[in-house]
Scaffold this motif. Structure first.
Motif, PDB file in Angstrom:
ATOM      1  N   LEU A 156     -12.884   3.131  21.518  1.00  0.00           N
ATOM      2  CA  LEU A 156     -14.035   2.647  22.510  1.00  0.00           C
ATOM      3  C   LEU A 156     -15.872   2.419  21.919  1.00  0.00           C
ATOM      4  O   LEU A 156     -16.965   1.289  22.682  1.00  0.00           O
ATOM      5  CB  LEU A 156     -13.982   4.016  22.517  1.00  0.00           C
ATOM      6  CG  LEU A 156     -14.885   5.166  23.875  1.00  0.00           C
ATOM      7  CD1 LEU A 156     -14.442   3.936  25.504  1.00  0.00           C
ATOM      8  CD2 LEU A 156     -14.641   5.939  24.174  1.00  0.00           C
ATOM      9  N   TYR A 157     -16.163   2.633  20.671  1.00  0.00           N
ATOM     10  CA  TYR A 157     -16.989   1.851  20.034  1.00  0.00           C
ATOM     11  C   TYR A 157     -17.503   0.405  20.381  1.00  0.00           C
ATOM     12  O   TYR A 157     -17.840   0.334  20.889  1.00  0.00           O
ATOM     13  CB  TYR A 157     -17.227   2.698  19.066  1.00  0.00           C
ATOM     14  CG  TYR A 157     -18.591   1.947  18.364  1.00  0.00           C
ATOM     15  CD1 TYR A 157     -19.634   2.453  18.698  1.00  0.00           C
ATOM     16  CD2 TYR A 157     -18.233   0.372  17.387  1.00  0.00           C
ATOM     17  CE1 TYR A 157     -21.405   1.845  18.555  1.00  0.00           C
ATOM     18  CE2 TYR A 157     -19.766   0.530  17.046  1.00  0.00           C
ATOM     19  CZ  TYR A 157     -20.852   0.946  17.392  1.00  0.00           C
ATOM     20  OH  TYR A 157     -22.108   0.271  16.909  1.00  0.00           O
ATOM     21  N   THR A 158     -16.280   0.471  20.321  1.00  0.00           N
ATOM     22  CA  THR A 158     -16.505  -1.477  20.054  1.00  0.00           C
ATOM     23  C   THR A 158     -16.483  -2.334  21.523  1.00  0.00           C
ATOM     24  O   THR A 158     -17.528  -3.134  22.038  1.00  0.00           O
ATOM     25  CB  THR A 158     -15.101  -2.118  19.873  1.00  0.00           C
ATOM     26  OG1 THR A 158     -15.223  -2.135  17.886  1.00  0.00           O
ATOM     27  CG2 THR A 158     -15.056  -3.767  19.724  1.00  0.00           C
ATOM     28  N   ALA A 179     -24.060  -5.041  25.194  1.00  0.00           N
ATOM     29  CA  ALA A 179     -23.922  -6.751  24.938  1.00  0.00           C
ATOM     30  C   ALA A 179     -23.978  -8.259  26.474  1.00  0.00           C
ATOM     31  O   ALA A 179     -24.597  -9.029  25.911  1.00  0.00           O
ATOM     32  CB  ALA A 179     -22.966  -7.136  23.781  1.00  0.00           C
ATOM     33  N   ALA A 180     -22.551  -7.749  27.149  1.00  0.00           N
ATOM     34  CA  ALA A 180     -22.207  -8.652  28.204  1.00  0.00           C
ATOM     35  C   ALA A 180     -23.729  -8.002  29.281  1.00  0.00           C
ATOM     36  O   ALA A 180     -24.282  -9.265  29.327  1.00  0.00           O
ATOM     37  CB  ALA A 180     -21.222  -7.977  28.530  1.00  0.00           C
ATOM     38  N   PHE A 181     -24.698  -6.707  28.700  1.00  0.00           N
ATOM     39  CA  PHE A 181     -24.967  -6.496  29.845  1.00  0.00           C
ATOM     40  C   PHE A 181     -26.860  -7.474  29.494  1.00  0.00           C
ATOM     41  O   PHE A 181     -28.036  -7.910  30.236  1.00  0.00           O
ATOM     42  CB  PHE A 181     -25.478  -5.297  29.797  1.00  0.00           C
ATOM     43  CG  PHE A 181     -26.912  -3.868  30.580  1.00  0.00           C
ATOM     44  CD1 PHE A 181     -27.057  -4.797  31.862  1.00  0.00           C
ATOM     45  CD2 PHE A 181     -28.118  -4.228  30.197  1.00  0.00           C
ATOM     46  CE1 PHE A 181     -28.436  -4.119  32.015  1.00  0.00           C
ATOM     47  CE2 PHE A 181     -29.179  -3.769  30.753  1.00  0.00           C
ATOM     48  CZ  PHE A 181     -29.189  -4.131  31.809  1.00  0.00           C
ATOM     49  N   LEU A 182     -26.899  -7.352  28.387  1.00  0.00           N
ATOM     50  CA  LEU A 182     -28.055  -8.013  27.786  1.00  0.00           C
ATOM     51  C   LEU A 182     -27.637  -9.604  27.974  1.00  0.00           C
ATOM     52  O   LEU A 182     -28.678  -9.970  28.291  1.00  0.00           O
ATOM     53  CB  LEU A 182     -28.316  -7.536  25.848  1.00  0.00           C
ATOM     54  CG  LEU A 182     -28.509  -6.273  25.469  1.00  0.00           C
ATOM     55  CD1 LEU A 182     -28.251  -5.429  24.702  1.00  0.00           C
ATOM     56  CD2 LEU A 182     -29.622  -5.455  25.718  1.00  0.00           C
ATOM     57  N   LEU A 183     -26.956  -9.973  27.672  1.00  0.00           N
ATOM     58  CA  LEU A 183     -27.111 -11.480  27.883  1.00  0.00           C
ATOM     59  C   LEU A 183     -27.301 -11.483  29.492  1.00  0.00           C
ATOM     60  O   LEU A 183     -27.290 -13.323  29.824  1.00  0.00           O
ATOM     61  CB  LEU A 183     -25.203 -11.926  27.908  1.00  0.00           C
ATOM     62  CG  LEU A 183     -25.652 -12.038  26.006  1.00  0.00           C
ATOM     63  CD1 LEU A 183     -23.489 -12.043  25.962  1.00  0.00           C
ATOM     64  CD2 LEU A 183     -26.251 -13.124  25.626  1.00  0.00           C
ATOM     65  N   ARG A 184     -26.805 -10.522  30.208  1.00  0.00           N
ATOM     66  CA  ARG A 184     -27.245 -10.732  31.882  1.00  0.00           C
ATOM     67  C   ARG A 184     -28.460 -11.122  32.693  1.00  0.00           C
ATOM     68  O   ARG A 184     -28.937 -11.006  33.059  1.00  0.00           O
ATOM     69  CB  ARG A 184     -25.951  -9.527  32.771  1.00  0.00           C
ATOM     70  CG  ARG A 184     -24.740 -10.224  32.618  1.00  0.00           C
ATOM     71  CD  ARG A 184     -24.165  -9.488  33.875  1.00  0.00           C
ATOM     72  NE  ARG A 184     -23.965  -7.587  33.374  1.00  0.00           N
ATOM     73  CZ  ARG A 184     -22.646  -7.407  33.184  1.00  0.00           C
ATOM     74  NH1 ARG A 184     -22.465  -7.578  31.694  1.00  0.00           N
ATOM     75  NH2 ARG A 184     -23.581  -6.459  33.653  1.00  0.00           N
ATOM     76  N   PHE A 192     -19.877 -11.723  15.864  1.00  0.00           N
ATOM     77  CA  PHE A 192     -20.450 -11.275  16.972  1.00  0.00           C
ATOM     78  C   PHE A 192     -20.197 -12.298  17.889  1.00  0.00           C
ATOM     79  O   PHE A 192     -19.287 -11.899  19.093  1.00  0.00           O
ATOM     80  CB  PHE A 192     -22.390 -11.126  17.264  1.00  0.00           C
ATOM     81  CG  PHE A 192     -21.967 -10.602  19.553  1.00  0.00           C
ATOM     82  CD1 PHE A 192     -21.759  -9.917  19.726  1.00  0.00           C
ATOM     83  CD2 PHE A 192     -23.007 -12.168  19.568  1.00  0.00           C
ATOM     84  CE1 PHE A 192     -22.188  -9.694  20.738  1.00  0.00           C
ATOM     85  CE2 PHE A 192     -23.450 -12.173  20.996  1.00  0.00           C
ATOM     86  CZ  PHE A 192     -22.965 -10.642  21.854  1.00  0.00           C
ATOM     87  N   ASN A 193     -19.918 -13.376  17.736  1.00  0.00           N
ATOM     88  CA  ASN A 193     -19.296 -14.173  19.224  1.00  0.00           C
ATOM     89  C   ASN A 193     -17.923 -14.159  18.977  1.00  0.00           C
ATOM     90  O   ASN A 193     -17.566 -14.262  19.954  1.00  0.00           O
ATOM     91  CB  ASN A 193     -19.820 -15.682  18.675  1.00  0.00           C
ATOM     92  CG  ASN A 193     -21.833 -16.651  18.714  1.00  0.00           C
ATOM     93  OD1 ASN A 193     -21.874 -15.425  19.462  1.00  0.00           O
ATOM     94  ND2 ASN A 193     -22.183 -16.736  17.934  1.00  0.00           N
ATOM     95  N   LYS A 194     -16.965 -14.283  17.472  1.00  0.00           N
ATOM     96  CA  LYS A 194     -15.894 -14.158  17.409  1.00  0.00           C
ATOM     97  C   LYS A 194     -15.732 -12.435  18.748  1.00  0.00           C
ATOM     98  O   LYS A 194     -14.583 -12.711  19.517  1.00  0.00           O
ATOM     99  CB  LYS A 194     -15.379 -14.432  16.458  1.00  0.00           C
ATOM    100  CG  LYS A 194     -15.645 -15.213  16.011  1.00  0.00           C
ATOM    101  CD  LYS A 194     -14.652 -15.416  14.610  1.00  0.00           C
ATOM    102  CE  LYS A 194     -14.907 -16.484  13.722  1.00  0.00           C
ATOM    103  NZ  LYS A 194     -14.194 -16.505  12.126  1.00  0.00           N
ATOM    104  N   MET A 195     -15.994 -11.116  18.382  1.00  0.00           N
ATOM    105  CA  MET A 195     -15.673 -10.565  18.421  1.00  0.00           C
ATOM    106  C   MET A 195     -15.785 -10.455  20.289  1.00  0.00           C
ATOM    107  O   MET A 195     -15.095 -10.061  21.107  1.00  0.00           O
ATOM    108  CB  MET A 195     -17.069  -9.085  18.475  1.00  0.00           C
ATOM    109  CG  MET A 195     -16.296  -7.918  19.035  1.00  0.00           C
ATOM    110  SD  MET A 195     -14.785  -7.479  18.073  1.00  0.00           S
ATOM    111  CE  MET A 195     -14.349  -7.336  17.289  1.00  0.00           C
ATOM    112  N   THR A 251     -17.317 -17.801  25.271  1.00  0.00           N
ATOM    113  CA  THR A 251     -18.163 -17.181  24.941  1.00  0.00           C
ATOM    114  C   THR A 251     -19.808 -16.537  25.354  1.00  0.00           C
ATOM    115  O   THR A 251     -19.883 -17.253  26.344  1.00  0.00           O
ATOM    116  CB  THR A 251     -19.012 -18.764  23.913  1.00  0.00           C
ATOM    117  OG1 THR A 251     -18.714 -19.584  25.108  1.00  0.00           O
ATOM    118  CG2 THR A 251     -17.791 -19.450  23.417  1.00  0.00           C
ATOM    119  N   PRO A 252     -20.462 -16.215  24.340  1.00  0.00           N
ATOM    120  CA  PRO A 252     -21.718 -15.538  25.035  1.00  0.00           C
ATOM    121  C   PRO A 252     -22.495 -17.099  26.341  1.00  0.00           C
ATOM    122  O   PRO A 252     -22.897 -16.486  27.352  1.00  0.00           O
ATOM    123  CB  PRO A 252     -22.290 -14.877  23.709  1.00  0.00           C
ATOM    124  CG  PRO A 252     -21.824 -14.795  22.965  1.00  0.00           C
ATOM    125  CD  PRO A 252     -19.943 -15.640  22.915  1.00  0.00           C
TER     126      PRO A 252
END
Length: 193
Positions: free
Chosen positions: A131-133, A140-145, A167-170, A178-179
């Motif tokens: 759940l943490y991940t 991360a998705a929110f920050l990228l948006r 990070f990119n792989k996760m 990819t991000p």
């Protein structure tokens, strides 16, 4: 609602005795279950955060001649509250700090690791670090948006500068993209901050 549960071993398997009286705070229900059904029932009561008391009348031999009665530990809302505190402390926020190990968490909160793992999964549907991940990747998705670069986002959610590739792989594992391509889906071209 309080429930008195008595697991028994009988040839009939599990039987359920229940009363359909109006439920009040002090109403007790007696349920007689085999061991497997007893475990499922307890975990469901915990998941739904229903306070209950357990009384066990166990047989000491295969013949029902001697019966020992003793109180078992009560699963109560205190454990659920501890699980919620742990969730709020480590799984809400900016994720810039990686939480300690489960053993350190359980030692700090006075709960046994096995109980923590089973209750956390019952309450939140996933193990703690899974759940943490998941929440970390959603952040991360929110920050990228929001227009941050992938390496900035990696630092903001607790990856070191040297582990931006991790990070990119996760991120790619969770979103199958990819991000950078993720950002392009939202902007056509990337509007940097």
């Amino acid at each position: 609602m309080n429930a008195s549960l008595q697991p028994t071993t009988s040839s009939e398997g599990s039987s359920l005795e229940k009363s359909f009286l109006p439920q009040k705070e002090s109403t007790k229900i007696m349920i007689v279950l085999n061991l497997k059904d007893f475990q499922v029932c307890c975990l469901e009561l915990i998941r739904q955060q229903i306070a209950f008391e357990v009384k066990y009348n166990g047989l000491t031999s295969s013949k029902p001649t001697v019966t020992d009665t003793f109180e078992t530990p009560v699963f109560n809302s205190n454990y659920v509250e501890i699980i919620k505190k742990i969730h709020d402390k480590y799984l809400q926020g900016d994720f810039s700090n990686v939480p300690p190990s489960e053993k350190e968490i359980t030692d700090n909160h006075g709960i046994k690791p096995a109980l923590f793992k089973s209750l956390f999964k019952k309450v939140y549907g996933q193990p703690f670090y899974q759940l943490y991940t998941t929440k970390r990747m959603e952040r991360a998705a929110f920050l990228l948006r929001s227009g941050y670069k992938a390496n900035e986002v990696a630092l903001m959610i607790g990856y070191s500068a040297s582990s931006a590739i991790k990070f990119n792989k996760m991120f790619q594992k969770y979103f199958h993209i990819t991000p950078k391509k993720y950002q392009l889906q939202f902007y056509g071209k990337i509007n940097r901050r």
